[in-house]
Design a protein around this motif. Structure first.
Motif, PDB file in Angstrom:
ATOM      1  N   LEU A 103       0.955  -1.140   0.028  1.00  0.00           N
ATOM      2  CA  LEU A 103       0.112   0.022   0.404  1.00  0.00           C
ATOM      3  C   LEU A 103       1.171   1.226  -0.214  1.00  0.00           C
ATOM      4  CD1 LEU A 103      -3.147   0.088   2.393  1.00  0.00           C
ATOM      5  CD2 LEU A 103      -1.481   2.480   2.114  1.00  0.00           C
ATOM      6  N   ARG A 104       2.297   1.692   0.795  1.00  0.00           N
ATOM      7  CA  ARG A 104       2.712   2.306   0.613  1.00  0.00           C
ATOM      8  C   ARG A 104       3.446   2.487  -1.049  1.00  0.00           C
ATOM      9  NH1 ARG A 104       4.760   1.315   6.424  1.00  0.00           N
ATOM     10  NH2 ARG A 104       2.974   1.459   6.623  1.00  0.00           N
ATOM     11  N   GLN A 105       4.350   1.621  -1.350  1.00  0.00           N
ATOM     12  CA  GLN A 105       4.466   1.967  -2.050  1.00  0.00           C
ATOM     13  C   GLN A 105       3.746   2.573  -3.660  1.00  0.00           C
ATOM     14  OE1 GLN A 105       5.168  -2.315  -3.129  1.00  0.00           O
ATOM     15  NE2 GLN A 105       7.714  -1.744  -2.650  1.00  0.00           N
ATOM     16  N   SER A 106       2.318   1.595  -3.568  1.00  0.00           N
ATOM     17  CA  SER A 106       1.407   2.487  -4.315  1.00  0.00           C
ATOM     18  C   SER A 106       1.173   4.070  -4.109  1.00  0.00           C
ATOM     19  CB  SER A 106       0.257   1.730  -4.134  1.00  0.00           C
ATOM     20  OG  SER A 106      -0.077   0.065  -4.478  1.00  0.00           O
ATOM     21  N   LEU A 107       0.806   4.175  -2.892  1.00  0.00           N
ATOM     22  CA  LEU A 107       0.709   6.091  -2.247  1.00  0.00           C
ATOM     23  C   LEU A 107       2.129   6.729  -2.593  1.00  0.00           C
ATOM     24  CD1 LEU A 107      -0.748   8.051  -0.816  1.00  0.00           C
ATOM     25  CD2 LEU A 107       0.192   7.241   1.187  1.00  0.00           C
ATOM     26  N   SER A 108       3.093   5.931  -2.960  1.00  0.00           N
ATOM     27  CA  SER A 108       4.388   6.472  -3.217  1.00  0.00           C
ATOM     28  C   SER A 108       4.519   6.495  -4.645  1.00  0.00           C
ATOM     29  CB  SER A 108       5.289   5.629  -2.706  1.00  0.00           C
ATOM     30  OG  SER A 108       6.482   6.340  -3.606  1.00  0.00           O
ATOM     31  N   LYS A 109       4.034   5.982  -5.586  1.00  0.00           N
ATOM     32  CA  LYS A 109       3.566   5.974  -7.007  1.00  0.00           C
ATOM     33  C   LYS A 109       3.140   7.527  -7.774  1.00  0.00           C
ATOM     34  CE  LYS A 109       4.748   1.263  -7.945  1.00  0.00           C
ATOM     35  NZ  LYS A 109       4.933  -0.325  -7.727  1.00  0.00           N
ATOM     36  N   VAL A 110       1.810   6.732  -6.387  1.00  0.00           N
ATOM     37  CA  VAL A 110       0.661   8.078  -7.123  1.00  0.00           C
ATOM     38  C   VAL A 110       1.057   8.966  -6.542  1.00  0.00           C
ATOM     39  CG1 VAL A 110      -1.252   8.658  -6.753  1.00  0.00           C
ATOM     40  CG2 VAL A 110      -1.299   6.270  -6.885  1.00  0.00           C
ATOM     41  N   GLU A 111       1.929   9.535  -5.772  1.00  0.00           N
ATOM     42  CA  GLU A 111       2.355  10.988  -5.071  1.00  0.00           C
ATOM     43  C   GLU A 111       4.324  11.312  -5.798  1.00  0.00           C
ATOM     44  OE1 GLU A 111       1.494  11.195  -0.117  1.00  0.00           O
ATOM     45  OE2 GLU A 111       3.145  10.870  -1.248  1.00  0.00           O
ATOM     46  N   ASP A 112       3.629  10.370  -6.719  1.00  0.00           N
ATOM     47  CA  ASP A 112       5.202  10.958  -8.161  1.00  0.00           C
ATOM     48  C   ASP A 112       4.641  11.172  -8.466  1.00  0.00           C
ATOM     49  OD1 ASP A 112       7.224  10.441  -6.053  1.00  0.00           O
ATOM     50  OD2 ASP A 112       7.908   8.428  -6.973  1.00  0.00           O
ATOM     51  N   ALA A 113       3.652   9.999  -9.138  1.00  0.00           N
ATOM     52  CA  ALA A 113       2.496  10.425 -10.437  1.00  0.00           C
ATOM     53  C   ALA A 113       1.990  12.130 -10.534  1.00  0.00           C
ATOM     54  CB  ALA A 113       1.804   9.669 -10.787  1.00  0.00           C
ATOM     55  N   CYS A 114       1.590  12.281  -9.338  1.00  0.00           N
ATOM     56  CA  CYS A 114       1.143  13.631  -8.963  1.00  0.00           C
ATOM     57  C   CYS A 114       2.371  15.330  -9.400  1.00  0.00           C
ATOM     58  CB  CYS A 114       0.601  14.039  -8.007  1.00  0.00           C
ATOM     59  SG  CYS A 114      -1.637  12.850  -8.230  1.00  0.00           S
ATOM     60  N   TYR A 115       3.090  14.260  -8.550  1.00  0.00           N
ATOM     61  CA  TYR A 115       4.274  15.386  -8.937  1.00  0.00           C
ATOM     62  C   TYR A 115       4.733  15.775 -10.242  1.00  0.00           C
ATOM     63  CZ  TYR A 115       9.611  16.545  -8.068  1.00  0.00           C
ATOM     64  OH  TYR A 115      11.195  16.627  -8.764  1.00  0.00           O
ATOM     65  N   THR A 116       4.913  14.621 -10.955  1.00  0.00           N
ATOM     66  CA  THR A 116       5.831  14.990 -12.269  1.00  0.00           C
ATOM     67  C   THR A 116       4.486  15.859 -12.944  1.00  0.00           C
ATOM     68  OG1 THR A 116       6.549  12.422 -12.213  1.00  0.00           O
ATOM     69  CG2 THR A 116       5.968  13.977 -14.117  1.00  0.00           C
ATOM     70  N   LEU A 117       2.645  15.316 -13.011  1.00  0.00           N
ATOM     71  CA  LEU A 117       2.160  16.400 -13.655  1.00  0.00           C
ATOM     72  C   LEU A 117       2.292  17.307 -12.853  1.00  0.00           C
ATOM     73  CD1 LEU A 117      -1.392  14.674 -13.915  1.00  0.00           C
ATOM     74  CD2 LEU A 117       0.086  14.960 -15.734  1.00  0.00           C
ATOM     75  N   LYS A 118       2.662  18.171 -12.019  1.00  0.00           N
ATOM     76  CA  LYS A 118       3.096  19.071 -11.748  1.00  0.00           C
ATOM     77  C   LYS A 118       3.879  19.980 -11.942  1.00  0.00           C
ATOM     78  CE  LYS A 118       1.698  22.998  -8.903  1.00  0.00           C
ATOM     79  NZ  LYS A 118       0.315  23.456  -8.619  1.00  0.00           N
ATOM     80  N   VAL A 119       5.093  19.434 -11.444  1.00  0.00           N
ATOM     81  CA  VAL A 119       6.133  19.631 -12.039  1.00  0.00           C
ATOM     82  C   VAL A 119       6.408  19.995 -13.917  1.00  0.00           C
ATOM     83  CG1 VAL A 119       8.558  19.135 -13.078  1.00  0.00           C
ATOM     84  CG2 VAL A 119       7.905  19.928 -10.190  1.00  0.00           C
ATOM     85  N   ARG A 120       5.343  19.151 -14.623  1.00  0.00           N
ATOM     86  CA  ARG A 120       5.962  19.254 -15.655  1.00  0.00           C
ATOM     87  C   ARG A 120       4.536  20.149 -16.494  1.00  0.00           C
ATOM     88  NH1 ARG A 120       8.530  15.177 -18.986  1.00  0.00           N
ATOM     89  NH2 ARG A 120       9.589  14.394 -17.931  1.00  0.00           N
ATOM     90  N   GLY A 121       3.195  20.510 -15.676  1.00  0.00           N
ATOM     91  CA  GLY A 121       2.539  21.128 -16.035  1.00  0.00           C
ATOM     92  C   GLY A 121       3.160  23.061 -15.726  1.00  0.00           C
ATOM     93  N   SER A 122       3.784  22.735 -15.027  1.00  0.00           N
ATOM     94  CA  SER A 122       4.543  24.183 -14.463  1.00  0.00           C
ATOM     95  C   SER A 122       4.965  25.202 -15.838  1.00  0.00           C
ATOM     96  CB  SER A 122       5.051  24.334 -13.510  1.00  0.00           C
ATOM     97  OG  SER A 122       6.507  23.727 -13.882  1.00  0.00           O
ATOM     98  N   GLU A 123       5.079  24.319 -16.533  1.00  0.00           N
ATOM     99  CA  GLU A 123       6.289  25.004 -18.021  1.00  0.00           C
ATOM    100  C   GLU A 123       5.722  25.642 -18.607  1.00  0.00           C
ATOM    101  OE1 GLU A 123      10.184  23.174 -19.404  1.00  0.00           O
ATOM    102  OE2 GLU A 123       9.187  21.414 -18.204  1.00  0.00           O
TER     103      GLU A 123
END
Ligand SMILES: [Mn+2]
Ligand SMILES: [Mn+2]
Lengths: 267, 227, 227, 227, 227, 227, 267, 227
Positions: free
Chosen positions: G223-243
């Protein structure tokens, strides 16, 4: 060859250096592989000698079996000579993992042979004394008494104390098998001799305890089981033998033994 | 779409494989049931009363082996012959049990070692792999070793039943078997482990012979010659 | 003596088996060496300079696959065909690597998914088990999944090399592949685990496409139609 | 008693061996402490502020290597020279770390691959076994691979520090290294496992270069054509 | 917040469950203590002196079973009756021990197999699930198998105590039991494993009977013909 | 820098702890060596010749226990008394071995169970924790159980040595011990596991007595009286 | 049958008793086996529903997928009805091990369906409310809105809290997969919703901690691994979207999405 | 009977010990419950909305730590102080969790590293062993390392929440921590293993900073100064 052509910078110093490494690693690895193969041969032939030696419990002419086993073990020593040849000028421990299984099995076989003949434990010194080889003459039979001729260089192989210990630990398993076969074949002395000898070895190992390498401690459990089986066998002999006078027993077993001889003679 | 079609096609393969395994498992279960029945039948020879009825029990066992042949015949139809080793693990255990039962049966009938050819005939399968569903030599040997253990028990119980000559015959038989196995260069595999147990069977039987010998109970049978 | 003879005969069987395994191991080692060479060759497409030389590298790789065919041809001679699954574990790993290399080669040549038939042809073996040494469907799929991972790396490096249209084509290809795999009912086996990794390849490639899209770097190639 | 004597004799061997090992362990502990200090020093280059101070840090590291040479000199005195491999396991780990640190130091100074001769000189030991305490080629290569991992981290952090050209240089360097390693015939040993990690470093650096490329941040630094 | 509430709700379930388990564990501990006392009492029959006192020991054991009934009565109050199998694991072990003790008691009293009804009566519980806290047939059978093991020990010790007829009676009893068990279709469950141990008990008892037979010590006790 | 200072300070703590452990380990090694010597000495009673020399061996063992007392005295000085359980693991093993050796010694001398007080006196330590370095009751019991195993071996070997009365005495002793242990409420801890082994020792010894009884070998020594 | 004939004493009370046990054990075992099979069916069909539901990340008509999945899940419920039928009058926990895998998988599927539709966590009560079956009518489709007719006996199935928890734990893996697919397909909202939801579930599980059964604790790591993958995905979206400004993003993705729709339409 | 009496006496010891352990376990369970509540509270900072509410959450957490102090106070009363290490395993896990929670709380409040003195004060226990129930330095360090892992997660989620400056501050903090740990001479113990995980946290945070840097997202907050 082909691989090299694929790289981007053929002449870069990095690639040149790695070509040297490639050669060095391959050389080392090839030697290692050759040693593994030699060790495997030593293992197989040692195991065969042990198989052969187990026949002493069921035949009348023990000397014949011992002589045959000695010839076989001579062959094994020749192979160990090849190992020594490979190790000439090398650090023995660098390739130790490659040949240790074979050497342990040889120690097991040669100490088994020695026990059957002398009923004592062969010493590490005695084992090493037999591992002297003449240079450039390793393909010939290296008879023990032979004097080293001045023109020949002598090559030695030193069994390490640990390999000696591990071989002796395995010897106990073979002794247990021999003891149990002896019971079956009505040999009244061997079981008791084996059990006393095994107890001494067991006490020796408990004296060393866990100060030796890990592999030794690992074998202690099996050793203890072998001892217990041998002690049980002696116990059974004693308890069953208690029902009848000793001289009658001899009768019984001499007739059994001759019956077995007939069978074996055909084989 | 081509990729989709291809994968649908592949899914067909995968499903077929699972179905085969399911089918095999079912037949193997039935085989195990029959093997247990034969065992119950043959083990009754250990009873004091059982010794006289050995021939009739062997006859009954031979009948039950008909059922075994039917089931093994059915098993063969579940997969194509060259996939024998693909599914080997599924029937290996029961095949070794059946080899043991055939070996025990033949021993009870003739006091001789069943050959692989005989086992194969009793089970209605093949010796040679090329000819179809066969008996691996390792599985044959495993069956023989299980029988050796059964014979050490038989030696004990024949004395109880008052038959003093059988232990000697068993002893000779088992010694011969032991010499045979010593010819094999066994690796450290399951077979080797099983073989290590043979020594204890040999020892046990020798102890029975010993008990009989010191009481002079073996004399009368001594004339049986080289057997 | 009959039992002795029988056991000597059996020992023959056991030795033969060990020799076969030894022989197989040797051929497999050579195969692994050739597979590594093909990999080195094909991986050089990731270099900026490598993109222009794809056709020539494919040609060279095709040549190396001749050697593979020779070795596989030799491998087949080491055992009789119906024992394929008896020794499967020995060559399974290298066969999956070779399937991957064939799939990667075909993708580089035609940007399409290699079929099992094509792989089998490149390797000089059979599709159908009955016809001889064949490629298991699981091993084919494993090879395809290894390729998917290589493609996600290729997508990244094609941007570096200035080729902005390739990532989109890779993206479509990999999406199609993903849909295909979703059709399969995979058990919890090694293949399933490998398949779980595909999602990350898909995601990585999508991120590259995203990076290109927001910079308007995908426009010029939009006319490529349905590919 | 003979068996007892034999075991006492062997016990003597074992005790002597244990004492040597105890001595070696103590020196190795001190070496590890110094290695950690050098690591702390060199790792500060990952800090944004660290990039400007690379030269001064390298000088300091060179000084700490003097201490290393002293400790290694002491280590040599603990056992006779032909038993290097008997005790190899004790210092193998720290020696690989030291090779890594030497390689990293030299890379920071000259952006080139340290040679085995240079490492050996920095550590005050030998290249060739026959000459004394030496550096095994495997240990040298392990050190180089640890450095590759450190460089992938450096590529990331140099972007943070605003240095956009360094990642490209690292990428070229690491690709050359990768080509070098692919020449080697690595077996299934620890080195092979470590080498398998290199592909992740290569990939990571490729992604950094990708990030720079797509933003046109690689343009100013060189004249590499249209990329 | 809804997810939080949901988890609080579930947490309530879990806490209640844990409390019940805690209560059960306490009663079970007391039961185990009493079971150990009965065991100590009954095991004293193995002592040479114990054989004469069997009746008095059985009487004492019957008294201790009163305490067992009280504790089992208390156990029932700890949970609602339809959740027997929810907590079964907690008392399964001790219940099998108690079934064994009851079976051993009845055997010592009457040399016959205790019925399930008798066990249930001795323990003050039910045969049928619907009527309340009951004894599973598997647990009853497990108890019987533990007794079989105890009887093989008893056979050995009765010879020591000079009672040469008991082993024969035990042998007959255990053979009947074995026939009974062979009727069952046991799966690969704990009971099956326990049953596999029965054959060692059978063998052990056969060997005792053998030892008596070969020494003619079975003659005086019955008129069973030539045996 | 504050964090650096704090960690330097902490390193001081860790070093002190490691030094204590190093000191303890050294003393424990010496203790183990002495324990092994006592073991070798006492184990020689299993040799046929050893049975006559029991008294002289016990005297020698008592002398070696002087050395043990000295080492244990030294061990106490290595750490402050309230940290006994912090370092317990280091000497637990050897302390159990020593308790076993003391128990075995006392059994050989008097054929009675050593009390915890006696063990503690032989080892020169305390019974009660509050008074200083003490012997945990679990460690005492572990030592007693190791002895039980040694006694089952002794029973076998005394028969081999022709002493038919000793097994009977051992049997009585071990039965008493077994009853004692059944009074304890052992958890699922290492001690429990060790205790489970006791029943095999009991059974083994019973079988020895059985073998003697059935052959009438227990009769002649019946007059041996109190020994 | 045959077996019985072989026994020595056909009429002994022991043998008679064992015949009764044989019947009892076989009956129980057969029921167990039937339940295992039903559970396996429930598992397979639930897994298929989950597979189906994953299509929502790549199609435009989510409702259609949801409806299709609902029909599939209806079929699963019918099978659970068969389980309930088997358990009528039994102690549910006696056979729990037989059907727990299927029930957990059903919880996973139905809660996945619920999340996609409502973006909330389905309650244990809601799950159980759908598991009402009419006696003798379990072979017909049990539509939810249907009123229980008086003539029919109602049969219920109660999912245990533990099975519910374990199903929800597995749900997080599916949510992670959905999140990662969504990123690929340019869905800007789902990843953030999933990550918030997953954090809540994660916090819920850490609230329960190790007080639950062992199986629950075992799943915490995944469960913790899944959460971490999802948080990473959101982070990526946010960071890439920021441009790039948000409105441009929408453009980009609508064109991508239509492209995908075309592909899928053919499938 | 003497042996019986002795064992009854010993049972008294064992029971007392078991009761203490039972008592400790109960308090520890309550502590774990409270620790989980604090965790749930503090973990909510990862939610986008949570970032603004950090101060209020810290206040609430401080309140919950009052309960922790009460429970720890109760725990101390369950056993005499010199037996701390005897029962250490029972609370070690929860104590490390509490140290982590205290460290995380203090970091959220002040963005600085909690000292052992602060942790001890928050938990209402002692630094020095001699003064009573204390916090082992290893447990303090374990708590700090758990926090480091939580901070890498926080860095990721603060970006998602739109806070681009926090990752940089976390990066500096974690680098300082890493340098601190490198001063320690850790053995191959659980702490060492935990520490090995720190480098992944460092790398993860560096990559976050990298992602922000390459997009110029670190620039705007550069003026934030001392926070
Ligand atoms: Mn051997
Ligand atoms: Mn799932």
């Amino acid at each position: 060859n082909q691989k090299v052509n694929l790289t981007v910078n053929l002449s870069s110093p990095v690639i040149d250096a790695f070509k040297v490494f490639q050669l060095e690693l391959d050389t080392k690895h090839d030697k290692y592989e050759r040693l593994v193969k030699l060790s495997r041969d030593v293992t197989i032939d040692s195991k065969r000698s042990i198989f052969l030696l187990h026949r002493v419990t069921s035949v009348s002419d023990v000397e014949e079996v011992l002589a045959e086993a000695d010839v076989k073990l001579g062959g094994v020593r020749q192979k160990i000579g090849l190992i020594a040849e490979e190790l000439r000028g090398e650090d023995l421990y660098q390739f130790h993992r490659a040949f240790t299984p074979g050497i342990q099995e040889y120690v097991e076989a040669v100490s088994f042979h020695h026990f059957i003949k002398h009923r004592t434990l062969i010493s590490l010194e005695d084992i090493n004394a037999k591992l002297l080889f003449m240079k450039d003459s390793y393909s010939k039979e290296s008879t023990e008494g032979q004097q080293p001729v001045a023109a020949h260089q002598v090559l030695t192989f030193q069994v390490t104390p640990t390999d000696y210990l591990l071989g002796v630990a395995d010897l106990t398993g073979e002794l247990m098998r021999m003891c149990i076969s002896s019971v079956g074949n009505g040999d009244m002395d061997t079981p008791f001799q084996v059990s006393m000898f095994l107890r001494q070895i067991h006490d020796g190992f408990s004296y060393i305890g866990n100060t030796g390498p890990y592999e030794v401690s690992k074998k202690l459990h099996t050793l203890r089981q072998s001892l217990s089986k041998v002690e049980d066998a002696c116990y059974t002999l004693k308890v069953r033998g208690s029902e009848i006078p000793k001289h009658m027993l001899a009768d019984v077993f001499s007739s059994r033994a001759s019956m077995i001889d007939q069978d074996e003679g055909v084989a | 779409m081509s990729v989709t079609e291809m994968f649908s096609y592949i899914q067909g393969f995968l499903s077929a494989d699972q179905e085969i395994r399911e089918d095999i498992r079912k037949v193997v279960q039935v085989l195990e049931q029959t093997a247990r029945e034969i065992l119950t039948l043959l083990q009754s020879v250990h009873q004091p009363s059982g010794f006289k009825e050995i021939p009739s029990k062997c006859t009954k066992a031979r009948e039950l082996f008909c059922t075994v042949r039917t089931h093994l015949g059915e098993l063969k139809t579940k997969f194509s012959v060259e996939q024998y080793y693909r599914f080997h693990e599924h029937w290996r255990f029961v095949l070794q049990r059946l080899a043991f039962l055939a070996a025990f049966l033949v021993y009870l009938e003739t006091e001789s070692l069943v050959t692989r050819e005989e086992v194969v005939q009793i089970l209605g399968i093949e010796v040679v792999r090329e000819n179809g569903f066969h008996l691996d030599v390792e599985d044959y040997l495993a069956g023989v070793l299980i029988m050796a253990n059964e014979l050490s028990r038989l030696a004990v119980n024949s004395v109880t039943a008052g038959d003093y000559s059988r232990p000697l015959r068993i002893s000779n038989f088992i010694n011969e078997l032991d010499s045979g196995f010593r010819l094999l260069n066994l690796k450290n595999d399951p077979l080797r482990k099983r073989y290590d147990g043979l020594k204890y069977d040999v020892k046990k039987i020798e102890e029975v012979v010993y008990d009989l010998s010191i009481r002079g109970l073996t004399k009368e049978q001594d004339t049986r010659g080289e057997m």
